[in-house]
Design a protein around this motif. Structure first.
Motif: not given
Length: 357
Positions: A187-190, A192-208
């Motif tokens: 996976l491309q870095p972006y 990967q960020r989509r997957v981690t954001t899906f698992l925990d979107p509240e970890s970066d609510p203003l970013g990913a």
């Protein structure tokens, strides 16, 4: 089927009118024009004979595959992705055409395969190549969502063709083992960020996690009946990203509420049920697999988009059929509708040909 489909497209135009801040331009008007053009295309497609469609199945697949190769050579880059060919009058995304093309090619392949060969490698390897080749090219663009759509449509046709269930269980087990490796190395870095954001979107609510967070706020704030037509604050104040494409359902839910969501789901249920009925009534393997595969392609669009905007799946850029703004998506789904209308006509004509014979 056409009545609920037209209602759905009209409802989509109202949503796009609101997404543009209360203007028919640039989304709603072009949405209606595209649907009208592609509806004519679907009617033309519905008149094709089974012999012609079967004859052009593999050449059509190869032509779309050549377009995917052309994208890698001279495709336009937008948003960091190289997915489009500039035809002058439109931006063509060949990967969208591959979704119905791979279904058609596999239906043709399995319709000509003797039943005794279904449980052997001769039914698996060629079909695997037909699916893997375009998936590899689409992943290079990169476009994970479309590659998964190609795999889903092809996999459904393989399953309905009668391949042994243990093969799918083994494939699923293999995918489960490969997922961690694919996450880190494929996976491309972006992505990967989509997957981690899906698992925990509240970890970066203003970013990913911004997209999913704002989508949930828009959907939840609509309540039962919504805020009212053209009264959505999330989309009008530009908090909601892509309110006219990927997150058009969130735009709708804020203004039309739970009731609006039920209406859209109900219309999709009618269309998909009609597609399954067309497949069940087909008189030969080619028509059955073709109709079922086209229905599965539309279903994938609907399921992934709705799961995506509600935070139940990673954001992969899948539009909502007949509602989101986008020419390539509308073209693909209308090809599926046209193919289903075509198979439905074959089903109606078959008894008459039998009586004449």
């Amino acid at each position: 089927m056409l009545i609920p489909l037209i209602v759905l497209v009209g409802f989509g135009a109202l949503i796009l009118f609101s997404a543009a801040g209360g203007s028919w331009s640039p989304y709603a008007s072009s949405h209606l024009v595209r649907f009208s053009v592609f509806l004519v295309m679907a009617f033309v497609l519905s008149r094709f004979s089974k012999k012609i469609v079967s004859f052009f199945a593999f050449p059509g697949y190869l032509a779309v595959l050549a377009l995917l190769l052309l994208v890698e050579i001279m495709g336009q880059i937008q948003g960091g992705s190289q997915r489009w060919l500039n035809l002058g009058f439109m931006q063509l995304q060949p990967s969208e055409l591959m979704k119905p093309a791979v279904v058609l090619a596999l239906a043709k392949f399995y319709s000509g395969l003797p039943v005794g060969m279904i449980p052997t490698w001769r039914s698996l390897v060629p079909a695997g190549v037909l699916i893997a080749a375009p998936m590899a090219l689409v992943l290079m663009q990169p476009d994970l969502g479309t590659s998964l759509a190609i795999a889903f449509g092809g996999g459904i046709v393989m399953f309905l063709a009668g391949l042994p269930l243990r093969w799918f269980v083994m494939a699923g087990s293999g995918v489960a083992v490969m997922v961690p490796l694919a996450f880190f190395f494929a996976l491309q870095p972006y992505q990967q960020r989509r997957v981690t954001t899906f698992l925990d979107p509240e970890s970066d609510p203003l970013g990913a996690g911004y997209h999913i967070t704002q989508s949930k706020i828009a959907i939840g704030s609509g309540g039962l009946t919504g805020k009212g037509f053209n009264e959505g604050s999330q989309s009008h104040l530009q908090y909601l990203p892509e309110p006219h494409t990927d997150f058009v359902f969130a735009t709708m839910a804020e203004e039309w509420g739970f009731i609006g969501g039920i209406v859209i789901l109900g219309i999709f249920a009618i269309i998909l049920n009609w597609g399954l009925q067309v497949a069940r009534r087909s008189h030969d393997r080619f028509a059955k697999l073709l109709a079922a595969g086209m229905t599965a392609t539309i279903f994938f669009y609907v399921a992934i988009n709705l799961m995506m905007v509600m935070g139940l799946a990673p954001v992969v850029g899948i539009p909502l059929p007949f509602v989101s703004h986008g020419g390539s998506s509308m073209m693909t789904n209308m090809i599926c509708i046209g193919a289903l209308m075509m198979v439905n006509r074959w089903n109606q004509d078959a008894p008459q040909r039998g009586l004449r014979g």
